[in-house]
Design a protein around this motif. Structure first.
Motif, PDB file in Angstrom:
ATOM      1  N   LEU A  26     -93.895  71.892 -66.120  1.00 28.45           N
ATOM      2  CA  LEU A  26     -93.212  73.179 -66.193  1.00 28.45           C
ATOM      3  C   LEU A  26     -91.704  72.968 -66.157  1.00 28.45           C
ATOM      4  CD1 LEU A  26     -95.145  75.703 -63.917  1.00 28.45           C
ATOM      5  CD2 LEU A  26     -94.921  75.750 -66.396  1.00 28.45           C
ATOM      6  N   LEU A  27     -91.013  73.516 -67.134  1.00 25.81           N
ATOM      7  CA  LEU A  27     -89.561  73.438 -67.168  1.00 25.81           C
ATOM      8  C   LEU A  27     -88.926  74.568 -66.357  1.00 25.81           C
ATOM      9  CD1 LEU A  27     -89.106  72.608 -70.948  1.00 25.81           C
ATOM     10  CD2 LEU A  27     -88.982  71.026 -69.018  1.00 25.81           C
ATOM     11  N   ASP A  28     -89.714  75.586 -66.069  1.00 24.90           N
ATOM     12  CA  ASP A  28     -89.223  76.735 -65.310  1.00 24.90           C
ATOM     13  C   ASP A  28     -90.443  77.447 -64.736  1.00 24.90           C
ATOM     14  OD1 ASP A  28     -86.781  78.888 -65.042  1.00 24.90           O
ATOM     15  OD2 ASP A  28     -88.697  79.887 -65.419  1.00 24.90           O
ATOM     16  N   ALA A  29     -90.425  77.750 -63.449  1.00 24.64           N
ATOM     17  CA  ALA A  29     -91.606  78.302 -62.787  1.00 24.64           C
ATOM     18  C   ALA A  29     -91.586  79.815 -62.647  1.00 24.64           C
ATOM     19  CB  ALA A  29     -91.753  77.661 -61.407  1.00 24.64           C
ATOM     20  N   THR A  30     -90.529  80.466 -63.121  1.00 26.66           N
ATOM     21  CA  THR A  30     -90.442  81.920 -63.009  1.00 26.66           C
ATOM     22  C   THR A  30     -91.377  82.600 -64.010  1.00 26.66           C
ATOM     23  OG1 THR A  30     -88.123  81.758 -62.343  1.00 26.66           O
ATOM     24  CG2 THR A  30     -88.879  83.899 -63.132  1.00 26.66           C
ATOM     25  N   PRO A  31     -92.192  83.543 -63.586  1.00 17.30           N
ATOM     26  CA  PRO A  31     -93.005  84.293 -64.557  1.00 17.30           C
ATOM     27  C   PRO A  31     -92.099  85.043 -65.538  1.00 17.30           C
ATOM     28  CG  PRO A  31     -93.797  84.639 -62.316  1.00 17.30           C
ATOM     29  CD  PRO A  31     -92.471  83.955 -62.195  1.00 17.30           C
ATOM     30  N   ARG A  32     -92.344  84.864 -66.834  1.00 12.01           N
ATOM     31  CA  ARG A  32     -91.449  85.430 -67.852  1.00 12.01           C
ATOM     32  C   ARG A  32     -92.231  86.014 -69.025  1.00 12.01           C
ATOM     33  NH1 ARG A  32     -86.211  83.842 -66.910  1.00 12.01           N
ATOM     34  NH2 ARG A  32     -85.943  82.097 -65.460  1.00 12.01           N
ATOM     35  N   THR A  33     -91.545  86.875 -69.754  1.00 10.57           N
ATOM     36  CA  THR A  33     -92.017  87.347 -71.048  1.00 10.57           C
ATOM     37  C   THR A  33     -91.443  86.434 -72.121  1.00 10.57           C
ATOM     38  OG1 THR A  33     -92.160  89.655 -70.338  1.00 10.57           O
ATOM     39  CG2 THR A  33     -91.947  89.255 -72.705  1.00 10.57           C
ATOM     40  N   ALA A  34     -92.286  85.872 -72.962  1.00  6.11           N
ATOM     41  CA  ALA A  34     -91.817  85.059 -74.088  1.00  6.11           C
ATOM     42  C   ALA A  34     -91.433  85.982 -75.234  1.00  6.11           C
ATOM     43  CB  ALA A  34     -92.892  84.084 -74.543  1.00  6.11           C
ATOM     44  N   VAL A  35     -90.208  85.825 -75.721  1.00  4.43           N
ATOM     45  CA  VAL A  35     -89.739  86.565 -76.897  1.00  4.43           C
ATOM     46  C   VAL A  35     -89.501  85.542 -77.993  1.00  4.43           C
ATOM     47  CG1 VAL A  35     -87.997  88.121 -77.824  1.00  4.43           C
ATOM     48  CG2 VAL A  35     -88.701  88.343 -75.444  1.00  4.43           C
ATOM     49  N   ILE A  36     -90.272  85.650 -79.060  1.00  5.35           N
ATOM     50  CA  ILE A  36     -90.287  84.628 -80.106  1.00  5.35           C
ATOM     51  C   ILE A  36     -89.858  85.239 -81.433  1.00  5.35           C
ATOM     52  CG2 ILE A  36     -91.675  82.842 -81.219  1.00  5.35           C
ATOM     53  CD1 ILE A  36     -93.740  83.152 -79.011  1.00  5.35           C
ATOM     54  N   SER A  37     -89.116  84.468 -82.214  1.00  3.78           N
ATOM     55  CA  SER A  37     -88.826  84.811 -83.607  1.00  3.78           C
ATOM     56  C   SER A  37     -89.043  83.562 -84.454  1.00  3.78           C
ATOM     57  CB  SER A  37     -87.393  85.319 -83.772  1.00  3.78           C
ATOM     58  OG  SER A  37     -87.222  86.571 -83.134  1.00  3.78           O
ATOM     59  N   ALA A  38     -89.158  83.764 -85.761  1.00  4.13           N
ATOM     60  CA  ALA A  38     -89.449  82.633 -86.638  1.00  4.13           C
ATOM     61  C   ALA A  38     -88.219  81.793 -86.938  1.00  4.13           C
ATOM     62  CB  ALA A  38     -90.078  83.128 -87.941  1.00  4.13           C
ATOM     63  N   GLY A  66     -83.553  83.454 -69.318  1.00  4.47           N
ATOM     64  CA  GLY A  66     -82.506  84.385 -68.913  1.00  4.47           C
ATOM     65  C   GLY A  66     -83.080  85.747 -68.619  1.00  4.47           C
ATOM     66  N   THR A  67     -82.211  86.751 -68.662  1.00  6.37           N
ATOM     67  CA  THR A  67     -82.602  88.132 -68.363  1.00  6.37           C
ATOM     68  C   THR A  67     -82.254  89.021 -69.550  1.00  6.37           C
ATOM     69  OG1 THR A  67     -82.197  87.767 -66.010  1.00  6.37           O
ATOM     70  CG2 THR A  67     -82.328  90.051 -66.759  1.00  6.37           C
ATOM     71  N   LEU A  68     -83.250  89.728 -70.051  1.00  9.07           N
ATOM     72  CA  LEU A  68     -83.066  90.660 -71.160  1.00  9.07           C
ATOM     73  C   LEU A  68     -83.515  92.038 -70.700  1.00  9.07           C
ATOM     74  CD1 LEU A  68     -82.441  91.176 -74.208  1.00  9.07           C
ATOM     75  CD2 LEU A  68     -84.853  90.656 -74.666  1.00  9.07           C
ATOM     76  N   GLU A  69     -82.589  93.007 -70.762  1.00 14.88           N
ATOM     77  CA  GLU A  69     -82.888  94.375 -70.337  1.00 14.88           C
ATOM     78  C   GLU A  69     -83.496  94.405 -68.925  1.00 14.88           C
ATOM     79  OE1 GLU A  69     -81.862  96.902 -71.929  1.00 14.88           O
ATOM     80  OE2 GLU A  69     -81.272  95.929 -73.799  1.00 14.88           O
ATOM     81  N   GLY A  70     -82.958  93.551 -68.047  1.00 13.95           N
ATOM     82  CA  GLY A  70     -83.397  93.537 -66.655  1.00 13.95           C
ATOM     83  C   GLY A  70     -84.675  92.773 -66.393  1.00 13.95           C
ATOM     84  N   LYS A  71     -85.255  92.122 -67.410  1.00 10.85           N
ATOM     85  CA  LYS A  71     -86.526  91.421 -67.257  1.00 10.85           C
ATOM     86  C   LYS A  71     -86.352  89.922 -67.521  1.00 10.85           C
ATOM     87  CE  LYS A  71     -88.177  95.425 -66.548  1.00 10.85           C
ATOM     88  NZ  LYS A  71     -88.746  96.260 -67.575  1.00 10.85           N
ATOM     89  N   PRO A  72     -87.046  89.069 -66.749  1.00 11.16           N
ATOM     90  CA  PRO A  72     -86.971  87.625 -67.002  1.00 11.16           C
ATOM     91  C   PRO A  72     -87.698  87.258 -68.296  1.00 11.16           C
ATOM     92  CG  PRO A  72     -88.545  88.099 -65.252  1.00 11.16           C
ATOM     93  CD  PRO A  72     -87.892  89.396 -65.593  1.00 11.16           C
ATOM     94  N   VAL A  73     -87.008  86.524 -69.167  1.00 16.07           N
ATOM     95  CA  VAL A  73     -87.567  86.161 -70.468  1.00 16.07           C
ATOM     96  C   VAL A  73     -87.336  84.685 -70.744  1.00 16.07           C
ATOM     97  CG1 VAL A  73     -87.267  88.478 -71.467  1.00 16.07           C
ATOM     98  CG2 VAL A  73     -85.429  86.778 -71.691  1.00 16.07           C
ATOM     99  N   VAL A  74     -88.090  84.170 -71.693  1.00 15.86           N
ATOM    100  CA  VAL A  74     -87.804  82.888 -72.315  1.00 15.86           C
ATOM    101  C   VAL A  74     -87.830  83.116 -73.819  1.00 15.86           C
ATOM    102  CG1 VAL A  74     -90.254  82.182 -72.104  1.00 15.86           C
ATOM    103  CG2 VAL A  74     -88.478  80.469 -72.621  1.00 15.86           C
ATOM    104  N   LEU A  75     -86.710  82.802 -74.472  1.00 15.73           N
ATOM    105  CA  LEU A  75     -86.568  83.020 -75.911  1.00 15.73           C
ATOM    106  C   LEU A  75     -86.686  81.686 -76.640  1.00 15.73           C
ATOM    107  CD1 LEU A  75     -84.869  85.342 -74.407  1.00 15.73           C
ATOM    108  CD2 LEU A  75     -83.725  85.644 -76.600  1.00 15.73           C
ATOM    109  N   PHE A  76     -87.378  81.697 -77.782  1.00 12.38           N
ATOM    110  CA  PHE A  76     -87.421  80.493 -78.600  1.00 12.38           C
ATOM    111  C   PHE A  76     -87.854  80.824 -80.021  1.00 12.38           C
ATOM    112  CE2 PHE A  76     -91.378  80.781 -76.180  1.00 12.38           C
ATOM    113  CZ  PHE A  76     -92.393  80.515 -77.088  1.00 12.38           C
TER     114      PHE A  76
END
Length: 303
Positions: A26-38, A66-76
């Motif tokens: 695990l690179l980060d243990a915080t529960p997050r929403t994954a936000v993905i684009s192509a 990071g944090t998007l709209e107040g929520k923890p996210v991981v973007l990739f």
């Protein structure tokens, strides 16, 4: 003798050793929403709106927490097309504590009731280019027995299901569609009622204000569709409202991993139905911005 010793070693070796070696770190243990684009233009607005950003890397892929709209996210970025999307989504699930997956991007429109700029969140995704190519025989075509889904063909191409297995002890499923999460769709419907989308891109404006539509079917395949005949076929045969190159692959990975999933796709073109040539180069950034607008509102509305 050497073979016998090798077999003895393998038989006596602790079963936990190879499993531990293969466990993802695990690179980060915080529960997050994954936000993905192509690809980058689809993710730029979302990353720009993300605060407290930290970069991570795995297998050549950049992940941004990071944090998007107040929520923890991981973007990739998933990368373009089905194999990349499946591979990178699984990579993200292996290295981050992902609670749900949200895909944001552009697509071609297959539903004649939709127009460029509209944003669609289908409730299921089909791999619309998963096909068996039929053999030519005297008098016509002979699709391979037992490999097709019983749906109408597009020329020599006959739709076929894909196999998915969620648990080792269960029999594999043959599936045509992979669902979006009902709870996430419910949030999307609430957001759709109040979000406002852009109508103009640079010096070009749409004749109608774009809308957000939740429901129906999305289609994906390793093909950029710019063909009016296939567009109509996909809409008639699968009920496809949009056609892209990644979402159904991500939906399958999410399904197998039992992770809630939803995808938002904004129409950059009409997949071959454009009256004066494909509009993707003109409306790419505009459509990506509209999708990002909806995704930001959606993330904000998450519990």
């Amino acid at each position: 003798m050497r073979l016998a010793l090798t077999l003895l070693f393998l038989t006596c070796a602790p079963l936990s050793a190879p499993l531990a070696a293969q466990a993802a770190h695990l690179l980060d243990a915080t529960p997050r929403t994954a936000v993905i684009s192509a690809f980058p233009p689809e993710l730029m607005a979302l990353e720009a709106a993300t605060t407290d950003k930290h970069d991570h890397a795995a297998a050549g892929t950049r992940f941004v927490t990071g944090t998007l709209e107040g929520k923890p996210v991981v973007l990739f970025l998933s990368g373009v097309s089905m194999v990349n999307a499946a591979m990178i989504t699984q990579l993200g699930l292996d290295h981050f504590k992902i609670e749900r997956i949200v895909f944001s991007g552009v697509a071609g429109g297959a539903d004649p009731d939709l127009e460029v700029g509209d944003v669609v969140a289908p409730d299921s995704w089909v791999q619309s280019s998963e096909m068996a190519y039929a053999r030519e025989v005297p008098g016509g075509l002979a699709p391979p027995q037992g490999l097709t889904a019983g749906l109408p063909a597009f020329g020599m191409m006959y739709p076929r299901p894909v196999r998915a297995q969620r648990d080792p002890g269960e029999a594999p499923e043959e599936r045509l569609n992979f669902p979006a999460d009902p709870a996430l769709l419910k949030v999307a419907r609430r957001v759709a009622e109040r979000v406002t989308l852009q109508r103009c891109a640079a010096d070009q404006c749409l004749t109608k204000a774009p809308k957000v539509v939740v429901g129906g079917v999305g289609g994906s395949g390793p093909v950029f569709v710019d063909n009016a005949a296939f567009r109509q076929y996909a809409h008639t045969t699968f009920g496809a409202r949009v056609l892209d190159m990644e979402s159904a692959a991500v939906a399958q990975v999410a399904y197998v991993n039992k992770t809630p999933f939803i995808a938002f796709r904004s129409l950059s073109d009409l997949a071959g139905g454009d009256p004066a040539g494909n509009q993707f180069p003109v409306f790419l950034k505009f459509a990506a911005a509209n999708s990002a607008t909806v995704v930001r509102a959606f993330v904000k509305a998450l519990p």
